[in-house]
Structure formats: C-alpha cells, structure tokens
Design a protein around this motif. Structure first.
Motif, mmCIF file in Angstrom:
data_model
loop_
_atom_site.group_PDB
_atom_site.id
_atom_site.type_symbol
_atom_site.label_atom_id
_atom_site.label_comp_id
_atom_site.label_asym_id
_atom_site.label_seq_id
_atom_site.Cartn_x
_atom_site.Cartn_y
_atom_site.Cartn_z
ATOM 1 N N ILE A 175 1.086 4.361 -2.675
ATOM 2 C CA ILE A 175 0.913 5.753 -2.287
ATOM 3 C C ILE A 175 2.103 6.595 -2.725
ATOM 4 O O ILE A 175 1.964 7.771 -3.074
ATOM 5 C CB ILE A 175 0.693 5.855 -0.762
ATOM 6 C CG1 ILE A 175 -0.680 5.286 -0.385
ATOM 7 C CG2 ILE A 175 0.800 7.300 -0.271
ATOM 8 C CD1 ILE A 175 -0.914 5.169 1.099
ATOM 9 N N SER A 176 3.286 5.998 -2.722
ATOM 10 C CA SER A 176 4.490 6.743 -3.086
ATOM 11 C C SER A 176 4.570 7.066 -4.574
ATOM 12 O O SER A 176 5.387 7.890 -4.982
ATOM 13 C CB SER A 176 5.740 5.947 -2.674
ATOM 14 O OG SER A 176 5.993 4.877 -3.586
ATOM 15 N N GLY A 213 -3.952 17.165 2.712
ATOM 16 C CA GLY A 213 -2.771 16.536 3.265
ATOM 17 C C GLY A 213 -2.674 16.715 4.768
ATOM 18 O O GLY A 213 -3.638 17.110 5.434
ATOM 19 N N ARG A 254 4.844 8.848 5.535
ATOM 20 C CA ARG A 254 3.835 8.532 4.539
ATOM 21 C C ARG A 254 4.398 8.639 3.123
ATOM 22 O O ARG A 254 3.835 8.140 2.174
ATOM 23 C CB ARG A 254 2.647 9.475 4.707
ATOM 24 C CG ARG A 254 1.432 9.058 3.930
ATOM 25 C CD ARG A 254 0.208 9.730 4.474
ATOM 26 N NE ARG A 254 -0.006 9.350 5.848
ATOM 27 C CZ ARG A 254 -0.537 8.186 6.207
ATOM 28 N NH1 ARG A 254 -0.882 7.316 5.322
ATOM 29 N NH2 ARG A 254 -0.710 7.907 7.471
ATOM 30 N N LYS A 255 5.539 9.311 2.961
ATOM 31 C CA LYS A 255 6.146 9.423 1.649
ATOM 32 C C LYS A 255 7.117 8.282 1.376
ATOM 33 O O LYS A 255 7.694 8.200 0.309
ATOM 34 C CB LYS A 255 6.891 10.757 1.535
ATOM 35 C CG LYS A 255 5.981 11.972 1.706
ATOM 36 C CD LYS A 255 6.779 13.248 1.672
ATOM 37 C CE LYS A 255 5.876 14.451 1.902
ATOM 38 N NZ LYS A 255 6.654 15.716 1.937
ATOM 39 N N TYR A 265 -5.380 14.830 9.200
ATOM 40 C CA TYR A 265 -5.319 15.161 7.783
ATOM 41 C C TYR A 265 -6.546 15.961 7.372
ATOM 42 O O TYR A 265 -7.627 15.818 7.946
ATOM 43 C CB TYR A 265 -5.289 13.883 6.927
ATOM 44 C CG TYR A 265 -3.981 13.151 6.938
ATOM 45 C CD1 TYR A 265 -3.035 13.334 5.937
ATOM 46 C CD2 TYR A 265 -3.683 12.269 7.978
ATOM 47 C CE1 TYR A 265 -1.831 12.658 5.956
ATOM 48 C CE2 TYR A 265 -2.482 11.589 8.012
ATOM 49 C CZ TYR A 265 -1.559 11.792 6.992
ATOM 50 O OH TYR A 265 -0.355 11.124 7.022
ATOM 51 N N ASP A 283 -6.262 11.357 -0.842
ATOM 52 C CA ASP A 283 -6.904 11.210 -2.149
ATOM 53 C C ASP A 283 -7.873 10.038 -2.166
ATOM 54 O O ASP A 283 -8.929 10.098 -2.791
ATOM 55 C CB ASP A 283 -5.851 11.040 -3.245
ATOM 56 C CG ASP A 283 -5.212 12.356 -3.654
ATOM 57 O OD1 ASP A 283 -5.861 13.405 -3.470
ATOM 58 O OD2 ASP A 283 -4.079 12.335 -4.144
ATOM 59 N N SER A 284 -7.513 8.946 -1.490
ATOM 60 C CA SER A 284 -8.433 7.814 -1.397
ATOM 61 C C SER A 284 -9.705 8.211 -0.653
ATOM 62 O O SER A 284 -10.815 7.846 -1.047
ATOM 63 C CB SER A 284 -7.762 6.638 -0.680
ATOM 64 O OG SER A 284 -6.689 6.141 -1.417
ATOM 65 N N SER A 325 0.831 -1.209 0.000
ATOM 66 C CA SER A 325 0.000 0.000 0.000
ATOM 67 C C SER A 325 0.861 1.254 0.000
ATOM 68 O O SER A 325 0.599 2.215 -0.730
ATOM 69 C CB SER A 325 -0.935 0.010 1.213
ATOM 70 O OG SER A 325 -1.864 -1.053 1.160
ATOM 71 N N GLN A 326 1.897 1.253 0.820
ATOM 72 C CA GLN A 326 2.778 2.411 0.877
ATOM 73 C C GLN A 326 3.549 2.593 -0.431
ATOM 74 O O GLN A 326 3.839 3.716 -0.842
ATOM 75 C CB GLN A 326 3.726 2.293 2.057
ATOM 76 C CG GLN A 326 3.043 2.504 3.402
ATOM 77 C CD GLN A 326 2.353 3.849 3.491
ATOM 78 O OE1 GLN A 326 2.996 4.883 3.352
ATOM 79 N NE2 GLN A 326 1.051 3.834 3.706
ATOM 80 N N LEU A 332 -5.632 2.019 0.720
ATOM 81 C CA LEU A 332 -4.628 3.077 0.655
ATOM 82 C C LEU A 332 -4.953 4.189 1.647
ATOM 83 O O LEU A 332 -5.890 4.960 1.436
ATOM 84 C CB LEU A 332 -4.571 3.666 -0.763
ATOM 85 C CG LEU A 332 -4.243 2.712 -1.901
ATOM 86 C CD1 LEU A 332 -4.184 3.484 -3.224
ATOM 87 C CD2 LEU A 332 -2.936 1.977 -1.658
ATOM 88 N N SER A 372 -4.638 7.298 2.238
ATOM 89 C CA SER A 372 -4.239 8.518 1.547
ATOM 90 C C SER A 372 -5.415 9.483 1.512
ATOM 91 O O SER A 372 -6.561 9.060 1.308
ATOM 92 C CB SER A 372 -3.805 8.176 0.116
ATOM 93 O OG SER A 372 -3.858 9.290 -0.737
#
Length: 294
Positions: A91-92, A223, A264-265, A219, A139-140, A87-88, A135, A137
């Motif tokens: 996301i990256s 972000g 998270r990055k 968040y 955005d998710s 998942s990470q 994910l 995130s």
C-alpha cells in the motif's frame, strides 16, 4: 444467472470459512524456526519492493501477500502479522494498485481478443485479484467493487473457473467491516452479490462510507474522511473525529494510535484484516516460499 457447481470445484479455498474476530493462536514451537526463516525472506523482499517498485518486485511482494497467511492454512497470529506487514508495504508504494488494475484489464482484453491462453488468464486474474483482496486500500475497494458485475463464465468442464465477480465479492467480504451481511456458503453468496453491488453503488455515489476490519477510520473512495455516511441518514461523526474533540487533538493531525500520523501510510504495521488467497491456481505453502527464496 445460475452458476454451475463445477465453477466452484476448482477453487476449494473459497469454501473455507472467513476469519473471525477471535484471538488467533501463537505459532507452534515446531514451526517457529521455519517461520522466522520465511519472515526474514519476505521482509527483505518487501523492503526491496518499496525501494525499487519494479514489475518483478511488485509481483514477488504480491506472492508473499497471497501466501504467508490464511486462517485455515497458516492460522497463527505471527503469520497473520507478517501478511499484514507485507500488505502495508504494498500500500505504501505509489501506484501499486494501479499496476495490478492495469494488469487485470490487459488480461481481460487479451482473453476477449483470444490472444491469451486460459492458463495465462487464470494466473493473471487470480494473482491480481488475490493481491487486491489483501490490501485494505480505497483503491482496492474501487477495483474490486467494479468487478462485482463480471460474472462471465470462462472455460468449460474441468477448465471452468470462478467468475471474477465472485472472487471480488469474497475479497470485499473479508476486507470490509461495515458492509452488507454475507453468508458462508457459495450458493448463498451468489445472492449476496446483489446486496454488495448496491452497497458499492452507494460508495461510488458518495452517499456511504466504509471501514476496514480492525480500523475505526471511515473511508470514501477518495481516502479517509471525518464523517460516516449512510444513505438516507444524516452524517455522523467518525470514531476518530469524536476522539480528537475529547482529547483536544481536533486540528493536530495526530491519530489515536501511539501519537503518530496516519498509520495507513506506514508500511510495517499490521491492521488485523482477513484475506482472500488466490492466484495462479492455488495456495502457496511455507515450503514453497522457502524454495522460492533467493
């Protein structure tokens, strides 16, 4: 709207219990060798997707996210750590969520214009939403929250499938730590959907922040933020902001975990999150993953 129970029969995994906070068991000795083989396959594929985020590689990584861990099917902490690692990695990859969002929108448009068969529609929407549900995130959250009002019934009889809004609801319930209360039964979750729709409206309006399970960082859809927000209440400092003040790291840009920048990055660090597995009509088993290996 009253949902027909037939909608839910085709999606048995959605009736499985949510993962809870208790410690997961280690993988059994009997399964360890097979797990190690699968782990090597999927970490290699994740690295390939990060290096070359083509459509094919993103879809392969998506399959790994949806297949390698589930609290009922693959309950060990090692398998969960592998899922979180994948998942990470996703996301990256810049634009990965947008890729799946566009794929979902195209499937919905093609279905509405009757240029897509039901089987293909089920695969496209199931794979896409199932991936986003794994994910953690912003955005998710944005995409899943926007699907909560999609309760169009697709198909008839044995071909009737769960509305996208219910898939999205279960995904948010598994991802979000500080969202509305939720129920374990599908019938009650139909009522829960309205509370989550209100929650998402507040998130969109910027009056509410959210946290992912296993992560104290608040968040917004834009972000990470320093302030926790709740409608009608004053801003409160986040756990992270308070920690920086007490440790002298207020302006250092360093996170609380091992002195590294925003984890998270970084693609290879599990966050301890639950997932909704969906896509293509079912759950992929370990042996299917092995058969799919190059």
């Amino acid at each position: 709207m009253i949902f027909n129970r037939q909608i839910f029969i085709l999606i048995p995994l959605l009736s499985l219990p949510f993962s809870r906070a208790e410690e997961l068991p280690p993988i059994s000795d009997a399964d360890r060798k097979e797990y190690e083989e699968v782990r090597l396959i999927w970490t290699k594929r994740a690295a390939e997707a990060v290096e070359n985020p083509s459509k094919e590689n993103l879809l392969v990584l998506s399959r790994g996210i949806r297949s390698v861990w589930h609290p009922a099917r693959h309950p060990s902490k090692e398998e969960k750590a592998l899922r979180d690692e994948l998942s990470q990695a996703m996301i990256s990859i810049p634009g990965s969520v947008n890729f799946f969002e566009d794929r979902l929108q195209k499937a919905r448009q093609d279905w509405a214009s009757q240029s897509m068969e039901l089987h293909d529609y089920k695969i496209a929407t199931g794979e896409t939403i199932g991936t986003l549900c794994g994910l953690p995130s912003p955005d998710s959250v944005r995409v899943l929250g926007g699907l909560l009002d999609d309760i169009d019934r697709i198909g008839r009889g044995d071909e009737e499938v769960l509305p996208n809004g219910m898939f999205a609801l279960r995904g948010l319930m598994d991802l979000i730590d500080d969202g509305p209360a939720y129920s374990d039964t599908l019938e009650e979750q139909i009522r829960d959907r309205k509370s989550w729709m209100l929650w998402f409206e507040q998130v969109k309006a910027g009056t509410r922040t959210f946290r992912f399970k296993g992560d104290p960082q608040p968040y917004t859809l834009a972000g990470p933020t320093e302030k926790e927000l709740r409608p009608g209440n004053q801003e409160t400092e986040s756990v992270e902001a308070r920690r920086r003040k007490t440790t002298g790291l207020e302006n250092s840009g360093i996170s609380k975990k091992d002195g590294v920048e925003d984890r998270r990055k970084i693609p290879w660090l599990p966050l301890g999150l639950a997932t909704l597995l969906a896509g293509g009509g079912g759950v992929y088993w370990w042996r299917q993953s092995r058969k799919a290996a190059p």
